[in-house]
Design an enzyme around this catalytic site. Sequence first.
Site, PDB file in Angstrom:
ATOM      1  N   PRO B 130       0.817  -1.224   0.000  1.00  0.00           N
ATOM      2  CA  PRO B 130       0.000   0.000   0.000  1.00  0.00           C
ATOM      3  C   PRO B 130       0.854   1.279   0.000  1.00  0.00           C
ATOM      4  O   PRO B 130       0.486   2.270  -0.636  1.00  0.00           O
ATOM      5  CB  PRO B 130      -0.826  -0.117   1.280  1.00  0.00           C
ATOM      6  CG  PRO B 130      -0.910  -1.592   1.533  1.00  0.00           C
ATOM      7  CD  PRO B 130       0.441  -2.132   1.096  1.00  0.00           C
ATOM      8  N   TYR B 131       1.985   1.240   0.701  1.00  0.00           N
ATOM      9  CA  TYR B 131       2.879   2.405   0.713  1.00  0.00           C
ATOM     10  C   TYR B 131       3.440   2.658  -0.686  1.00  0.00           C
ATOM     11  O   TYR B 131       3.481   3.803  -1.161  1.00  0.00           O
ATOM     12  CB  TYR B 131       4.009   2.157   1.727  1.00  0.00           C
ATOM     13  CG  TYR B 131       5.054   3.245   1.784  1.00  0.00           C
ATOM     14  CD1 TYR B 131       4.749   4.493   2.331  1.00  0.00           C
ATOM     15  CD2 TYR B 131       6.338   3.031   1.294  1.00  0.00           C
ATOM     16  CE1 TYR B 131       5.704   5.499   2.376  1.00  0.00           C
ATOM     17  CE2 TYR B 131       7.303   4.029   1.342  1.00  0.00           C
ATOM     18  CZ  TYR B 131       6.976   5.250   1.888  1.00  0.00           C
ATOM     19  OH  TYR B 131       7.925   6.246   1.925  1.00  0.00           O
ATOM     20  N   VAL B 132       3.825   1.584  -1.364  1.00  0.00           N
ATOM     21  CA  VAL B 132       4.352   1.731  -2.729  1.00  0.00           C
ATOM     22  C   VAL B 132       3.259   2.265  -3.664  1.00  0.00           C
ATOM     23  O   VAL B 132       3.518   3.105  -4.529  1.00  0.00           O
ATOM     24  CB  VAL B 132       4.907   0.386  -3.251  1.00  0.00           C
ATOM     25  CG1 VAL B 132       5.504   0.561  -4.642  1.00  0.00           C
ATOM     26  CG2 VAL B 132       5.954  -0.171  -2.292  1.00  0.00           C
ATOM     27  N   LYS B 135       2.896   6.051  -3.054  1.00  0.00           N
ATOM     28  CA  LYS B 135       4.015   6.802  -3.645  1.00  0.00           C
ATOM     29  C   LYS B 135       3.949   6.744  -5.179  1.00  0.00           C
ATOM     30  O   LYS B 135       4.296   7.716  -5.862  1.00  0.00           O
ATOM     31  CB  LYS B 135       5.355   6.255  -3.141  1.00  0.00           C
ATOM     32  CG  LYS B 135       5.579   6.387  -1.621  1.00  0.00           C
ATOM     33  CD  LYS B 135       5.582   7.819  -1.108  1.00  0.00           C
ATOM     34  CE  LYS B 135       6.909   8.542  -1.279  1.00  0.00           C
ATOM     35  NZ  LYS B 135       6.864   9.931  -0.706  1.00  0.00           N
TER      36      LYS B 135
END
Lengths: 216, 216
Positions: B130-132, B135
Site C-alpha cells: 500500500p505504501y508503494v 508513492k
Amino acid sequence: MKVLVIGANGQIGKHLVSFIQENDKLEARAMIRDEKQAPYFKELGAEIAVVDLEDEIEAIAKAADGVDAIVFTAGSGPNTGKDKTLMIDLDAAVKTMEAAKEAKVKRYIMISSFDTTREAIQSAPESFAPYVVAKHYADEWLKSTNLDYTIIHPGLLTNDSGKNKVELATTVARGEVPREDIARVIVESLINDSTIGKEFQVVGGSTPVEEAVKSV
Amino acid sequence: MKVLVIGANGQIGKHLVSFIQENDKLEARAMIRDEKQAPYFKELGAEIAVVDLEDEIEAIAKAADGVDAIVFTAGSGPNTGKDKTLMIDLDAAVKTMEAAKEAKVKRYIMISSFDTTREAIQSAPESFAPYVVAKHYADEWLKSTNLDYTIIHPGLLTNDSGKNKVELATTVARGEVPREDIARVIVESLINDSTIGKEFQVVGGSTPVEEAVKSV
C-alpha cells in the site's frame, strides 16, 4: 455486447449479471476471485473468469479479451482495512483501466462513491476520508484515459428491493438507493452511448431508470 | 532562491533546512505541523509556516506564497496506519502540487520511495505494497503536472553520518543511504536545473554528491 463484470460476486455485481443475462442486447462474463463463487453465474448462463484483482494487469487483460465493455463494481468497502482500500479501490481499479487498454476495450463503467470531489475529501469524517481519497484518484485516473467512460456515483446503498425509479443528475441531494436499482442504471448506461464521458449521482427517486439514464 | 520544505521536522527535513541555511544561494521556509517544532528552525534562521498537511490546499498555498521551490519530504512512513499512507503519502502530496500551482511555484522536488514502478507494487510484500501504491500515484500525478519536477528515489534510509558520496542514476542496485546524504542530493538538485524533469535512484556510493547530481 459482451460485458466483463469486475466484482461480480458483490451485491451490485450479482444483480448486474442477472440483469445483463435477461437483456437481449447484452451478455455477461463474471470476473470472480474464487472458482467456488462460480455456480451462481453458471446458472445464469454467464461466462466466468477467475482472477484476483491483486494479480498483474496481464491476468485482468486476459479476462477482458474479446469483451466490448468493462464494469468495475468491485470494492473493499469503506469498512475494510485501509490497506485494501489502497490495493482494491485505487490500485486494482487503475489496473483494470490499464487492462482495458491492453485488451483494446474502449467502454468502461466505474461504480464510484457518492461524492469523490476534493471538497468531499476535506469534509469527510477521518475514518471515511481514505476511502474517498482512493475513489477520487481512481475517478481522476479514469478521466485522464482515452476510455469511453461513465462514472456512476450512487447514494447510500441499501439491500431494499429495487423500484426501478431513481433521481439521477450531475448532483442530487444525498439519499439512499437500492443496489438493485444501481444495477439497472448500469445496464441502461451500457446501452445508451449518451452516457459516455459523463458522471452522475443517483439516489432513489420517481423517474423510471430508463428515462433517467436517457436524460443524462 | 527560497525553498518551502514540507515535512521539515522529519529526519531528512531537519538536515535539509540546515544545509539550505548554510548555502549562500538558498534560504528555507520550514513547513511544520506544530508551533512547538519551531525552535530548531528559528535557531537556523529559517522562516516558519505552521500548516497541517490534512488541511485544505489553500492553507498550503498560503505557506508557499513567494517561494521559488517546494520540496516534499513529508511521509507517514511505511509503518504508520494505512489510512495515513493514503492521506499523507498520496493525498497530501498531491495537494502540495495543487498548492504549488495556486502559488505559481514551478519548481518541485519529490522525495519518493526507492522503486515506485508497477513491477515494484506487484512484487512488494503485502504489508508494504500500500505504501508503494501511494508513492506510485503521487509520482504519476507529479509527472502529469506542468511543474518543473525532480523525483528522488532513495535507497534504504539510515541515520548514519553522511559521507557526501553516493551512487546515483536512473536505476541502481538496492542499498542503504544516509538521510543526511539525501538532504545533500536535494540541495544539489535545487541548484542544478539539469535535474528538472528527471527522476533517479540514490544509494551510498563513491561519487561526490555534487558531481553525481550534475551527471544526471
